[in-house]
Design an enzyme around this catalytic site. Structure first.
Site, PDB file in Angstrom:
ATOM      1  N   GLU A 173       5.043  -7.170   5.278  1.00  0.00           N
ATOM      2  CA  GLU A 173       3.768  -6.987   5.969  1.00  0.00           C
ATOM      3  C   GLU A 173       3.049  -8.320   6.144  1.00  0.00           C
ATOM      4  OE1 GLU A 173       2.386  -2.695   5.881  1.00  0.00           O
ATOM      5  OE2 GLU A 173       2.170  -3.324   3.778  1.00  0.00           O
ATOM      6  N   GLU A 231       8.359   1.595   1.760  1.00  0.00           N
ATOM      7  CA  GLU A 231       7.310   2.470   1.247  1.00  0.00           C
ATOM      8  C   GLU A 231       7.653   3.953   1.344  1.00  0.00           C
ATOM      9  OE1 GLU A 231       5.314  -1.444   1.859  1.00  0.00           O
ATOM     10  OE2 GLU A 231       6.847  -0.269   2.894  1.00  0.00           O
TER      11      GLU A 231
END
Length: 266
Positions: A120, A140
């Site tokens: 990210e 995730e």
């Protein structure tokens, strides 16, 4: 020069190098690292002598994502930075380039793991270089979590949507070759050479007019949220003033005189 126990800072010419420095945990994010990162972004933007930033990781990894134990403040390494987080509850998002965009170009030099929160942060960088054994991924969903660092918004704008959705919904790892094929990174180099390649690119940027470089970067990101017509109009507003700078005149003179330009940020 700043930094923390998990984020080292050094200058090489006009480039500020920020190194995620927690190799024993594959550079998993901690409070000291996040505070150091944010301070590094701010320091680079406030120092006119810095023309580019390189972000890399120590010990053969880029970043393996969040360390939830450290972020919970368990142990002194998190506790001593707790006041910074209380003073600015958005600090971790700024550090991860979710809520902050440096005006100087940011080049990522990736070796090893660049996954979860590391992937990210990568999406907040401008130019990306990877060692051939690097691993990318947003894991995730495999843990029942959400990639809340910006990936559901930014990734489909940076790579084709089909690839973005596959990466987000499968949570599978991607090789450096795959990451390059889908456009997540721009260069794949032999292992251990990512930082050297990033510094070569940084030097090429540093040789350019800093006002022009920063205006070009700002224009690209501004136009991303505009229609083509509005983006072109905004480009003129940013671009025309650059032609009136002393640096623009120096660039033209240097070209005519067949010499390197001496830009003075004016």
């Amino acid at each position: 020069m700043g930094g923390t126990e998990h984020l080292s800072v050094r200058r090489e010419g006009a480039t500020l190098i920020l190194t995620l420095n927690r190799p024993e945990a594959k550079n998993a994010l901690s409070l000291p690292m996040l505070v150091g990162l944010y301070d590094g972004w701010v320091a680079a933007d406030e120092d006119d002598a810095v023309r580019s930033i390189v972000l890399t990781g120590a010990g053969g990894s880029f970043c393996a994502g969040m360390d939830l134990k450290a972020l919970a403040g368990n142990g002194m390494e998190g506790e001593r930075y707790r006041d910074r987080m209380r003073a600015d509850p958005d600090l971790h998002w700024k550090a991860m380039l979710r809520h902050h965009r440096p005006r100087k170009p940011v080049i990522a030099a990736v070796e090893g793991y660049c996954v979860a929160g590391g992937a990210e942060i990568l999406q907040g960088t401008d130019i990306r270089v990877a060692g051939e054994s690097a691993t990318f991924g947003l894991f995730e969903v495999r843990r029942g979590l959400f990639p809340i660092g910006g990936s559901t918004v930014r990734l489909p704008r940076q790579i084709p949507r089909t690839h973005a959705l596959e990466m987000l919904l499968t949570g599978r790892p991607y090789s450096a070759a795959e990451a390059a094929a889908i456009g997540l990174v721009g260069h794949v180099v032999p292992d251990g050479a990512a930082l050297d390649k990033a510094l070569v690119i940084a030097e090429q940027i540093n040789a350019c007019g800093p006002l022009a470089v920063e205006a070009v970067k700002a224009s690209v990101y501004e136009a991303a949220s505009l229609s083509e017509a509005d983006g072109l109009a905004a480009e003129l507003k940013r671009g025309w003033p650059v032609f009136d700078t002393a640096d623009a005149k120096e660039g033209s003179r240097a070209f005519a005189e067949k010499r390197p330009p001496e830009f003075r940020r004016a």
